[in-house]
Design an enzyme around this catalytic site. Sequence first.
Site, PDB file in Angstrom:
ATOM      1  CE1 TYR A 166      -3.391   2.740   0.687  1.00 46.02           C
ATOM      2  CE2 TYR A 166      -2.399   2.993   3.027  1.00 46.02           C
ATOM      3  CZ  TYR A 166      -3.350   3.700   1.783  1.00 46.02           C
ATOM      4  OH  TYR A 166      -4.358   4.718   1.803  1.00 46.02           O
ATOM      5  CG  ASP A 268       6.097   4.130   0.540  1.00 49.16           C
ATOM      6  OD1 ASP A 268       5.874   4.770   1.463  1.00 49.16           O
ATOM      7  OD2 ASP A 268       4.811   3.942   0.375  1.00 49.16           O
ATOM      8  CE  LYS A 296       2.048   4.885   8.184  1.00 50.13           C
ATOM      9  NZ  LYS A 296       0.187   5.376   7.792  1.00 50.13           N
TER      10      LYS A 296
HETATM   11  C1  LIG Z   1       4.313   2.171   2.850  1.00 48.35           C
HETATM   12  C2  LIG Z   1       2.378   3.317   2.635  1.00 48.35           C
HETATM   13  N1  LIG Z   1       2.467   4.087   1.950  1.00 48.35           N
HETATM   14  C3  LIG Z   1       1.615   5.600   1.838  1.00 48.35           C
HETATM   15  C4  LIG Z   1       1.389   5.187   3.020  1.00 48.35           C
HETATM   16  C5  LIG Z   1      -0.313   6.035   3.296  1.00 48.35           C
HETATM   17  O1  LIG Z   1       0.461   7.193   3.722  1.00 48.35           O
HETATM   18  P1  LIG Z   1      -0.707   7.952   4.624  1.00 48.35           P
HETATM   19  O2  LIG Z   1      -2.040   7.630   5.090  1.00 48.35           O
HETATM   20  O3  LIG Z   1      -0.074   9.599   5.498  1.00 48.35           O
HETATM   21  O4  LIG Z   1      -1.675   8.694   3.042  1.00 48.35           O
HETATM   22  C6  LIG Z   1       1.182   4.239   4.141  1.00 48.35           C
HETATM   23  C7  LIG Z   1      -0.135   4.561   5.036  1.00 48.35           C
HETATM   24  O5  LIG Z   1      -0.163   3.794   5.398  1.00 48.35           O
HETATM   25  C8  LIG Z   1       1.745   3.135   4.019  1.00 48.35           C
HETATM   26  O6  LIG Z   1       2.118   2.556   4.829  1.00 48.35           O
END
Ligand SMILES: Cc1ncc(COP(=O)(O)O)c(C=O)c1O
Length: 459
Positions: A166, A268, A296
């Site tokens: 994700y 990511d 985060k």
């Molecule tokens: C690996 C990863 N990338 C991107 C995101 C998206 O982040 P956000 O919820 O701050 O938009 C998440 C969210 O949990 C994530 O786990």
Amino acid sequence: MVARDVAELDLEWVEQLIGREESSLADKQPRSIAYQRQAGSRLPGGVSSSWQTAPPHPIYVSRGEGSRVWDLDGNEFVDFHNGYGVMVVGHAHPKIVEAVKRRIELGSHFAQPTEDALIVADNLAERTGLPMWRFGNSGTESTLDAVRLMRAATGRDLLLKVEGIYHGHHDALMVSVYPQPDEMGPPERPNSVAQTPGLPQSYVELTRVVPFNDVEAVQRVFDEFPGQIAGMILEPCMTNLGLTLPEPGYLQAIKDLCHSNGAYLAFDEVKTGATVAWGGAVEAFGVTPDIACFAKAIGGGLPCGGIGGVEELMGLVVRGRVDQVGTFNGNPLTMAASRAALTEVLTKDAYRRFDELLGVLRAGVQQVIDERRLPARITTLGAKGGVNWSADPIREYRDALGIDERIGYAAWLWQFNRGIFKSPWAKWESWTISVAHDEDDVRRYVENFAGFAEAVTGG
Ligand SMILES: Cc1ncc(COP(=O)(O)O)c(C=O)c1O
């Protein structure tokens, strides 16, 4: 000794255990359950994000301090969820509270830059080796900006992503996040599957999908679409299948393949950044991408996002060819919290302590797994860890599809009823400790795990 297979566990007994634990939880959370009914009349599902609700009901939190959180009913938990790892700084850390208070008294938003942004960018550049930084408000924005820059720099439309990861909820990447077996296609050529209705099929097809830890699959896609792929994005270590680590050489091989095909590599690091090591996955695995997406943990608990990239990509922003924009980008409160988190709380010492504490936890859990011959595997890295309920190693998403959800769910309920709060998405999620966690906290996890192991194997 060989681990027993999941099928050797008595799943009817596991279901009974679930029923017992659910009813004990319902007894502890009458107010939370009533509140969900009330909130559901205005907030779909009674929550503000669809992933804030999971069986048996959403966990409504009233406050947090240090390693602890309290629910609406006043029950206290050691927090291993930590807001998906955001709160690696611990709840209400005095240094962050002070920084945010100081900042808000000076005004909280101007849609103009404040001086803290440069200090945060300096710190992240030191941690990752990536020279140029921009900030946003979420992980979604970070991965959106990264893929836009890769497309802009190459003039190509296709993207490559890994099945089962994700990257946020924008259209380009909400593809094959948790595809179902009947739609995902053959492993050597996975289908690109829309994760949600509402994605135009033409967008979905622009994102090609490969399994994690499979270099040849990436080579095949580059061969199939020569000169058309802008770049590949992946989590360097999957954080939603417990912790699924990259095999030695995998990340470097992907980087080399991207470059030899005129494409870019994006990491990511939304979940790995500032958690798995001081320098995130870049430090942990020794590979630097062309662009890295953060969010985060780097924000000290405030909404945040950030991208760090090489000159070839970030130069497009410098020269005004790509506008990387947002009213709240680099907002003063986030930058103040982020500065305090990165420069005062998440020091190199903090990561040494995470290693010590999770060393204790891992050893304790592994001993239980061995003694009980459990079909389970524990992995930890920095402040993060996770247990996969599988006798066989998990290398990629499809390896995990056979895992019986009931065991992970029963384990979650067991821990929760005994004071450990893990992310409610029990089958998949990794967890995170914080600088406020101590040895008693991790030992509580191990004791609960041992109790669950005894219960699930029938004593
Ligand atoms: C690996 C990863 N990338 C991107 C995101 C998206 O982040 P956000 O919820 O701050 O938009 C998440 C969210 O949990 C994530 O786990």
